[in-house]
Scaffold this motif. Structure first.
Motif, short mmCIF file in Angstrom:
data_model
loop_
_atom_site.label_atom_id
_atom_site.label_comp_id
_atom_site.label_asym_id
_atom_site.label_seq_id
_atom_site.Cartn_x
_atom_site.Cartn_y
_atom_site.Cartn_z
N TYR A 162 0.89 -1.24 0.05
CA TYR A 162 -0.01 0.12 0.16
C TYR A 162 0.81 1.26 -0.03
O TYR A 162 0.62 1.95 -0.95
CB TYR A 162 -0.96 -0.03 1.18
N ARG A 163 1.93 1.36 1.11
CA ARG A 163 2.48 2.74 1.31
C ARG A 163 3.96 2.37 1.43
O ARG A 163 4.21 1.09 2.20
CB ARG A 163 1.97 3.40 2.06
N LEU A 164 4.96 2.93 0.93
CA LEU A 164 6.26 2.73 1.45
C LEU A 164 6.97 4.00 1.86
O LEU A 164 6.70 5.09 1.53
CB LEU A 164 7.27 2.33 -0.05
N SER A 165 7.45 4.02 3.22
CA SER A 165 8.11 5.07 3.87
C SER A 165 9.69 4.88 4.26
O SER A 165 9.79 3.81 4.55
CB SER A 165 7.18 5.29 5.06
N LYS A 166 10.27 5.87 4.39
CA LYS A 166 11.62 6.00 5.04
C LYS A 166 11.47 6.59 6.26
O LYS A 166 10.74 7.54 6.63
CB LYS A 166 12.63 6.94 4.02
N ALA A 167 12.35 6.02 7.21
CA ALA A 167 12.21 6.42 8.69
C ALA A 167 12.66 7.94 8.70
O ALA A 167 13.17 8.57 8.09
CB ALA A 167 13.23 5.82 9.50
N VAL A 168 11.52 8.70 9.79
CA VAL A 168 12.02 10.02 10.17
C VAL A 168 12.24 10.19 11.44
O VAL A 168 11.86 9.21 12.37
CB VAL A 168 10.86 10.89 9.68
N PRO A 263 19.04 2.79 6.90
CA PRO A 263 18.39 1.91 5.70
C PRO A 263 16.85 1.49 6.22
O PRO A 263 16.27 0.67 5.56
CB PRO A 263 19.47 0.61 5.82
N ILE A 264 16.65 2.07 7.23
CA ILE A 264 15.19 1.59 7.85
C ILE A 264 13.99 2.15 6.78
O ILE A 264 13.75 3.25 6.60
CB ILE A 264 15.07 2.16 9.26
N GLU A 265 13.20 1.28 6.43
CA GLU A 265 12.09 1.42 5.53
C GLU A 265 10.95 0.93 6.17
O GLU A 265 10.93 -0.19 6.97
CB GLU A 265 12.40 0.89 4.19
N TYR A 266 9.79 1.59 5.92
CA TYR A 266 8.40 0.66 6.38
C TYR A 266 7.59 0.50 5.14
O TYR A 266 7.47 1.58 4.14
CB TYR A 266 7.73 1.81 7.26
N LEU A 289 -9.35 4.60 -0.38
CA LEU A 289 -7.95 4.70 0.23
C LEU A 289 -6.81 5.05 -0.84
O LEU A 289 -5.99 6.25 -0.46
CB LEU A 289 -7.32 3.50 1.13
N ARG A 290 -6.54 4.47 -1.92
CA ARG A 290 -5.70 4.69 -2.80
C ARG A 290 -5.71 6.05 -3.33
O ARG A 290 -4.66 6.81 -3.47
CB ARG A 290 -5.49 3.67 -3.81
N LEU A 291 -6.95 6.44 -3.56
CA LEU A 291 -7.18 7.74 -4.33
C LEU A 291 -7.21 8.77 -3.34
O LEU A 291 -6.61 9.77 -3.81
CB LEU A 291 -8.66 7.70 -4.83
N HIS A 292 -7.35 8.72 -2.03
CA HIS A 292 -7.54 9.88 -1.22
C HIS A 292 -6.41 10.00 -0.12
O HIS A 292 -6.38 10.84 0.65
CB HIS A 292 -8.91 9.81 -0.37
N THR A 295 -0.43 12.70 -0.36
CA THR A 295 1.07 12.48 -0.70
C THR A 295 1.81 13.44 0.22
O THR A 295 1.66 14.48 0.44
CB THR A 295 1.25 12.90 -2.22
N THR A 296 2.82 12.80 0.70
CA THR A 296 3.93 13.69 1.69
C THR A 296 5.55 13.18 1.07
O THR A 296 5.48 12.55 0.39
CB THR A 296 3.69 13.22 3.16
N PRO A 297 6.19 14.05 1.54
CA PRO A 297 7.70 13.89 0.99
C PRO A 297 8.37 12.82 1.60
O PRO A 297 9.32 12.41 1.15
CB PRO A 297 8.47 15.27 1.78
N PHE A 298 7.75 12.08 2.76
CA PHE A 298 8.22 11.08 3.44
C PHE A 298 7.75 9.44 3.05
O PHE A 298 8.27 8.34 3.44
CB PHE A 298 8.07 11.11 4.88
N THR A 299 6.62 9.63 2.27
CA THR A 299 6.13 8.22 1.73
C THR A 299 5.55 8.23 0.46
O THR A 299 5.48 9.50 -0.39
CB THR A 299 4.52 8.30 2.60
N SER A 300 5.37 7.00 -0.13
CA SER A 300 5.10 7.01 -1.61
C SER A 300 4.07 5.62 -1.86
O SER A 300 4.13 4.89 -0.91
CB SER A 300 6.18 7.03 -2.49
N LYS A 301 3.59 5.55 -2.99
CA LYS A 301 2.89 4.44 -3.27
C LYS A 301 3.81 3.21 -3.29
O LYS A 301 4.94 3.28 -3.58
CB LYS A 301 2.21 4.52 -4.50
#
Length: 302
Positions: A162-168, A263-266, A289-292, A295-301
């Motif tokens: 669903y979503r891919l994120s880098k640690a912040v 290298p921590i990803e979620y 959910l996918r449509l709405h 988008t943020t600088p830290f997460t992506s599809k």
């Protein structure tokens, strides 16, 4: 044995119209019949039931108690006729969702509300539980759809990215590290740190990153959810390393979020039963959910 008389819908309609209007002339207009036709129907009904249903009172016909009782028993019949003649009823589909607190309490609650506003014929049941229970609930087909941020592969369960994120790194806006565009593990040395509890797999991953960098922060508190950890950081207690999805959507204007160089990803997943077709309502909610999802600088599809 006497033969049972057939029910007569026109007689019942005449009874109902006459009781509501009070005169045969008004009842006739209501039914689109002549007054004599209404009178004949009432006389026939009285003869068939053996009851006096109306008594004349001046210029009006006053219903007897027998008429009132009979009319009350006719309510289900005319309600059924109204449903038959009215627009077809749409079956209310139910979607059973299970998700951990980080996704459920703010993120899913908002999207469930907007989804039901657009689809009022749907019904949603939301269960808030641990990620382990999310997987178990889908395994046992007690739920149609789950959300999780933990990759727990189990037989009978399908994980859809669903979503891919880098640690912040999250901290109060006044924290000295907030001046940096990116936070490194070395920057956390001797800094007050709010850690996730040891039951989180990411806790050991962060400790490994810090050990490799020879960075030793001071752990001042632990929290079981990223929302709680970020809220503690907002209070100025220290910094915390978390998955920015979906917390950054609700704390982005209150807390400083900076990329954490590691290298921590979620990954976040939709969880569905593997050996059962996904219901149409679940597919519709996933599309919603996918449509709405913002988008943020830290997460992506994913």
């Amino acid at each position: 044995m006497a033969q049972k008389a057939w029910h007569s819908l026109p007689e019942y309609q005449a009874l109902r119209a006459l009781m509501e209007s009070g005169t045969t002339s008004k009842a006739a207009v209501r039914l689109g019949l002549s007054q004599s036709a209404v009178s004949r129907s009432i006389a026939s009904l009285e003869a068939r039931t053996g009851r006096i249903l109306f008594e004349r009172d001046g210029g009006r016909l006053r219903p007897t108690s027998e008429a009132t009782q009979l009319n009350k028993r006719l309510d289900p019949l005319f309600s059924a006729l109204d449903r038959i003649d009215g627009p077809p009823e749409q079956a209310q589909e139910t979607l059973k969702i299970i998700a951990p607190p980080t996704y459920a309490h703010r993120f899913l609650v908002h999207h469930i509300a907007t989804f039901l506003e657009a689809n009022p014929h749907y019904f949603i049941s939301l269960e808030v539980s641990s990620s382990e229970e999310v997987i178990r609930g889908i395994q046992e087909t007690r739920f149609d759809l789950g959300l999780t941020g933990v990759e727990l592969s189990r037989e009978g369960v399908q994980l859809t990215p669903y979503r891919l994120s880098k640690a912040v790194c999250a901290m109060a806006e006044t924290h000295p590290l907030a001046e940096l565009p990116t936070i490194t593990p070395e920057d956390l040395h001797e800094q007050p740190l709010i850690a996730l509890t040891h039951r989180h797999a990411r806790r050991s991953q962060l400790e490994k990153v810090l050990t490799i960098s020879r960075s030793i922060p001071r752990i001042v508190a632990e929290a079981s959810t990223s929302f709680a950890a970020v809220d503690l950081a907002r209070e100025g207690l220290g910094v915390t390393i978390v998955n920015p999805f979906p917390v950054v959507q609700y704390r982005g204007n209150e807390v400083a979020f900076r990329p954490f160089s590691s290298p921590i990803e979620y990954r976040s997943y939709f969880v569905t039963p593997e050996h059962r077709p996904t219901p149409a309502i679940a597919r519709a909610f996933i599309r919603h959910l996918r449509l709405h999802t913002l988008t943020t600088p830290f997460t992506s599809k994913a």
